[in-house]
Design a protein around this motif. Sequence first.
Motif, PDB file in Angstrom:
ATOM      1  N   ALA A 152       7.019   4.482 -48.473  1.00 21.88           N
ATOM      2  CA  ALA A 152       6.346   4.334 -49.762  1.00 21.88           C
ATOM      3  C   ALA A 152       6.636   2.968 -50.365  1.00 21.88           C
ATOM      4  CB  ALA A 152       6.796   5.439 -50.706  1.00 21.88           C
ATOM      5  N   ALA A 153       7.874   2.485 -50.221  1.00 18.63           N
ATOM      6  CA  ALA A 153       8.213   1.168 -50.758  1.00 18.63           C
ATOM      7  C   ALA A 153       7.468   0.065 -50.020  1.00 18.63           C
ATOM      8  CB  ALA A 153       9.725   0.943 -50.655  1.00 18.63           C
ATOM      9  N   PHE A 154       7.315   0.216 -48.707  1.00 22.64           N
ATOM     10  CA  PHE A 154       6.600  -0.810 -47.945  1.00 22.64           C
ATOM     11  C   PHE A 154       5.111  -0.813 -48.286  1.00 22.64           C
ATOM     12  CE2 PHE A 154       4.279  -2.277 -44.195  1.00 22.64           C
ATOM     13  CZ  PHE A 154       4.898  -3.488 -43.968  1.00 22.64           C
ATOM     14  N   ALA A 155       4.531   0.368 -48.476  1.00 27.30           N
ATOM     15  CA  ALA A 155       3.113   0.442 -48.837  1.00 27.30           C
ATOM     16  C   ALA A 155       2.866  -0.176 -50.207  1.00 27.30           C
ATOM     17  CB  ALA A 155       2.653   1.895 -48.825  1.00 27.30           C
ATOM     18  N   ALA A 156       3.846  -0.056 -51.112  1.00 29.10           N
ATOM     19  CA  ALA A 156       3.688  -0.656 -52.435  1.00 29.10           C
ATOM     20  C   ALA A 156       3.728  -2.175 -52.365  1.00 29.10           C
ATOM     21  CB  ALA A 156       4.776  -0.146 -53.373  1.00 29.10           C
ATOM     22  N   LEU A 157       4.566  -2.699 -51.467  1.00 29.14           N
ATOM     23  CA  LEU A 157       4.634  -4.166 -51.338  1.00 29.14           C
ATOM     24  C   LEU A 157       3.362  -4.731 -50.713  1.00 29.14           C
ATOM     25  CD1 LEU A 157       8.309  -4.704 -50.149  1.00 29.14           C
ATOM     26  CD2 LEU A 157       7.323  -5.316 -52.353  1.00 29.14           C
ATOM     27  N   ASN A 158       2.765  -3.960 -49.769  1.00 30.08           N
ATOM     28  CA  ASN A 158       1.509  -4.362 -49.123  1.00 30.08           C
ATOM     29  C   ASN A 158       1.626  -5.750 -48.490  1.00 30.08           C
ATOM     30  OD1 ASN A 158      -1.084  -4.093 -48.239  1.00 30.08           O
ATOM     31  ND2 ASN A 158      -2.037  -4.753 -50.160  1.00 30.08           N
ATOM     32  N   THR A 159       2.681  -5.911 -47.697  1.00 31.89           N
ATOM     33  CA  THR A 159       2.902  -7.202 -47.052  1.00 31.89           C
ATOM     34  C   THR A 159       2.721  -7.131 -45.557  1.00 31.89           C
ATOM     35  OG1 THR A 159       5.251  -6.689 -46.919  1.00 31.89           O
ATOM     36  CG2 THR A 159       4.517  -7.966 -48.822  1.00 31.89           C
ATOM     37  N   SER A 160       2.075  -6.089 -45.069  1.00 30.16           N
ATOM     38  CA  SER A 160       1.934  -5.962 -43.619  1.00 30.16           C
ATOM     39  C   SER A 160       1.062  -7.065 -43.034  1.00 30.16           C
ATOM     40  CB  SER A 160       1.330  -4.591 -43.277  1.00 30.16           C
ATOM     41  OG  SER A 160       0.063  -4.458 -43.887  1.00 30.16           O
ATOM     42  N   ALA A 161       0.146  -7.593 -43.826  1.00 28.09           N
ATOM     43  CA  ALA A 161      -0.728  -8.641 -43.299  1.00 28.09           C
ATOM     44  C   ALA A 161      -0.023  -9.965 -43.167  1.00 28.09           C
ATOM     45  CB  ALA A 161      -1.935  -8.807 -44.211  1.00 28.09           C
ATOM     46  N   THR A 162       1.107 -10.123 -43.893  1.00 22.20           N
ATOM     47  CA  THR A 162       1.803 -11.409 -43.857  1.00 22.20           C
ATOM     48  C   THR A 162       2.903 -11.452 -42.816  1.00 22.20           C
ATOM     49  OG1 THR A 162       3.348 -10.677 -45.553  1.00 22.20           O
ATOM     50  CG2 THR A 162       1.341 -11.788 -46.292  1.00 22.20           C
ATOM     51  N   LEU A 163       3.171 -10.308 -42.181  1.00 27.44           N
ATOM     52  CA  LEU A 163       4.215 -10.309 -41.163  1.00 27.44           C
ATOM     53  C   LEU A 163       3.738 -11.053 -39.931  1.00 27.44           C
ATOM     54  CD1 LEU A 163       5.613  -6.680 -41.342  1.00 27.44           C
ATOM     55  CD2 LEU A 163       6.667  -8.762 -42.153  1.00 27.44           C
ATOM     56  N   ILE A 400       6.431   5.803 -40.820  1.00 27.94           N
ATOM     57  CA  ILE A 400       5.004   5.618 -40.519  1.00 27.94           C
ATOM     58  C   ILE A 400       4.169   6.694 -41.218  1.00 27.94           C
ATOM     59  CG2 ILE A 400       3.317   5.654 -38.645  1.00 27.94           C
ATOM     60  CD1 ILE A 400       5.384   4.320 -36.875  1.00 27.94           C
ATOM     61  N   ALA A 401       4.701   7.912 -41.304  1.00 33.35           N
ATOM     62  CA  ALA A 401       3.973   8.961 -42.019  1.00 33.35           C
ATOM     63  C   ALA A 401       3.827   8.623 -43.502  1.00 33.35           C
ATOM     64  CB  ALA A 401       4.692  10.297 -41.845  1.00 33.35           C
ATOM     65  N   GLN A 402       4.891   8.128 -44.113  1.00 39.79           N
ATOM     66  CA  GLN A 402       4.815   7.722 -45.514  1.00 39.79           C
ATOM     67  C   GLN A 402       3.916   6.512 -45.692  1.00 39.79           C
ATOM     68  OE1 GLN A 402       8.910   7.106 -46.471  1.00 39.79           O
ATOM     69  NE2 GLN A 402       9.407   9.298 -46.543  1.00 39.79           N
ATOM     70  N   LEU A 403       3.912   5.629 -44.719  1.00 36.77           N
ATOM     71  CA  LEU A 403       3.065   4.444 -44.792  1.00 36.77           C
ATOM     72  C   LEU A 403       1.583   4.822 -44.799  1.00 36.77           C
ATOM     73  CD1 LEU A 403       3.108   1.307 -44.730  1.00 36.77           C
ATOM     74  CD2 LEU A 403       2.972   1.462 -42.252  1.00 36.77           C
ATOM     75  N   ASN A 404       1.236   5.839 -44.021  1.00 33.96           N
ATOM     76  CA  ASN A 404      -0.154   6.309 -43.963  1.00 33.96           C
ATOM     77  C   ASN A 404      -0.439   7.419 -44.965  1.00 33.96           C
ATOM     78  OD1 ASN A 404      -1.516   5.029 -41.335  1.00 33.96           O
ATOM     79  ND2 ASN A 404       0.637   5.425 -40.891  1.00 33.96           N
ATOM     80  N   GLN A 405       0.541   7.711 -45.845  1.00 34.89           N
ATOM     81  CA  GLN A 405       0.387   8.710 -46.900  1.00 34.89           C
ATOM     82  C   GLN A 405      -0.011  10.069 -46.342  1.00 34.89           C
ATOM     83  OE1 GLN A 405      -2.312   7.101 -49.794  1.00 34.89           O
ATOM     84  NE2 GLN A 405      -0.913   5.460 -50.415  1.00 34.89           N
ATOM     85  N   GLN A 406       0.669  10.449 -45.256  1.00 35.83           N
ATOM     86  CA  GLN A 406       0.460  11.763 -44.655  1.00 35.83           C
ATOM     87  C   GLN A 406       1.677  12.640 -44.945  1.00 35.83           C
ATOM     88  OE1 GLN A 406      -0.624  11.794 -40.551  1.00 35.83           O
ATOM     89  NE2 GLN A 406      -2.314  10.346 -40.787  1.00 35.83           N
ATOM     90  N   PRO A 407       1.500  13.755 -45.623  1.00 34.39           N
ATOM     91  CA  PRO A 407       2.658  14.609 -45.944  1.00 34.39           C
ATOM     92  C   PRO A 407       3.201  15.285 -44.685  1.00 34.39           C
ATOM     93  CG  PRO A 407       0.628  15.692 -46.598  1.00 34.39           C
ATOM     94  CD  PRO A 407       0.235  14.300 -46.162  1.00 34.39           C
ATOM     95  N   LEU A 408       4.496  15.535 -44.699  1.00 35.61           N
ATOM     96  CA  LEU A 408       5.176  16.183 -43.579  1.00 35.61           C
ATOM     97  C   LEU A 408       5.641  17.561 -44.022  1.00 35.61           C
ATOM     98  CD1 LEU A 408       7.363  13.216 -42.218  1.00 35.61           C
ATOM     99  CD2 LEU A 408       5.246  14.114 -41.254  1.00 35.61           C
ATOM    100  N   ALA A 444       2.842  13.489 -31.087  1.00 38.80           N
ATOM    101  CA  ALA A 444       3.098  14.917 -31.307  1.00 38.80           C
ATOM    102  C   ALA A 444       2.725  15.357 -32.714  1.00 38.80           C
ATOM    103  CB  ALA A 444       4.565  15.226 -31.026  1.00 38.80           C
ATOM    104  N   ILE A 445       2.822  14.443 -33.698  1.00 33.43           N
ATOM    105  CA  ILE A 445       2.503  14.819 -35.085  1.00 33.43           C
ATOM    106  C   ILE A 445       1.235  14.117 -35.568  1.00 33.43           C
ATOM    107  CG2 ILE A 445       4.872  15.383 -35.700  1.00 33.43           C
ATOM    108  CD1 ILE A 445       5.190  12.635 -36.885  1.00 33.43           C
TER     109      ILE A 445
END
Length: 539
Positions: A152-163, A400-408, A444-445
Amino acid sequence: MVVDPPKGFAAAEPTANGGPELGPTEDRGAMAGSCCASRRQVRRCLRANLLVLLTVVAVVAGVALGLGVSGASGSITSDRLVVFAFPGELLLRLLKMIILPLVVCSLISGAASLDPSALGRLGAWVLLFFLVTTLLASALGVCLALALQPGAAFAALNTSATLNTSATQPTEKTPSKEVVDSFLDLVRNVFPSNLVSAAFSSYTTTYEDRVFNHTVVKVPVGKEVDDMNILGLVMFAIVFGVALRKLGPEGELLIRFFSSFNDATMVLVSWIMWYAPVGILFLVASKIMEIEDVRLLFTSLGKYILCCLLGHAIHGLLVLPLIYFLFTRKNPYRFLWGIMTPLATAFGTSSSSATLPLMMKYVEEKNGVAKHISRFILPIGATVNMDGAALFQCVAAVFIAQLNQQPLDLVKIITILVTATASSVGAAGIPAGGVLTLAIILEAINLPVRDISLILAMDWLIDRSCTVINVEGDAFGAGLLQNYVDRVKLQSSEPELIQVKREVPLDPLPPTAEEGNPLLKSHHGPAANAVACEKESVM
């Protein structure tokens, strides 16, 4: 009459008043002796732990050197980086050269020195320990990821494009693998079709897109990849060692050959380990220099890194030592200090298999584990025990599940735990081996495999921490098994000796008068006879 001064005092010397003054020479000598003794103890301690200190200093110096060079000169060219990393590459090649003879010879001699019933009992106990610790590590990883919410913290930063690091790879090339095919490959590798090819290749399933009836179908295709099949070599060596024991006297010569071969290999390990600090320094520094922007990686993936490292610290410094203490009532941190050099080597090389030779040597010499136990357990642990990898895979899956906002839900969490524990068994003991099995959990999930590229960005650090926890779990397993064997010997020493005496062929001699003496049934018999019986029971 002249009276000699009493002992402990020097000869009388005249004082200012003309009277004699007695000097306590023994007290002064004792003080000087204690100072010299303390200096000798310090020198002896430094000399005994010199390699440990050099290895730890090499890790710290490698981090500082990598950060310093990256900050001073920015990005370094690939050709210069290859030259800079050459001493570390040489260390990896030396350690990998020892793996094959060490695993095969140690397991054959270890399995041949154990009774078949004891072999099955010890194997069952150690596999149970590995299974329980891996499940605990997986559960700890899931709990930490759910509590800290790194995705959730990584999705809020939204910096995946800059990596943008050289460690990342194109997501389209990330292989996805079915769970059933992964377990079938595991069983296939346990029984290799060619023992010679198992020394440098292993079986894996890939997929090809083929057209059937105007539709594209993914068809599984098996092939050999360049990776030592340690699981198959372990299985063959154990079975071959049991077969040699069944031969009796005819197999003793071959057992001695493999035992001597293994001892010679350990001598080579003792020579290689003095080069380890130099190689580790350049390995750590070169890996840090490969990253273009270390600060950006730590700021964007900081919570994910914290979650993994915190989980490894809790499992390695609290969970495993607590299990060891509960079963042995011994200080686990003294045990850890004895294997500090292999742990630092594991951090530098990022390979459980490459650390295996050093771990065998230090577990036997520093922590008192018997050779037949360490050389039987540690190669198995390097193959099937992956506590650090299981914890990392659970954290990455939840991330990765939290990044894609998929509940577990509960079913998916249990699926993550079981799949991470099972897939870590077949994980290769090589750098980045855990990332390859992460795709199994994601499939698997029903999570996208393309997000593994984010995990690869920090794999150079997390994988080293995983390797340290993996080899630490192997060492604690050997220590627990040694304690179990010692307690069994103390509890059932008399029945074992009686059974050995029945198995040993004796010449038909008339019973002597002493044999009827009930006093001879006590445990305090002649030392030579006890040693002889023990040696006959081993062979």
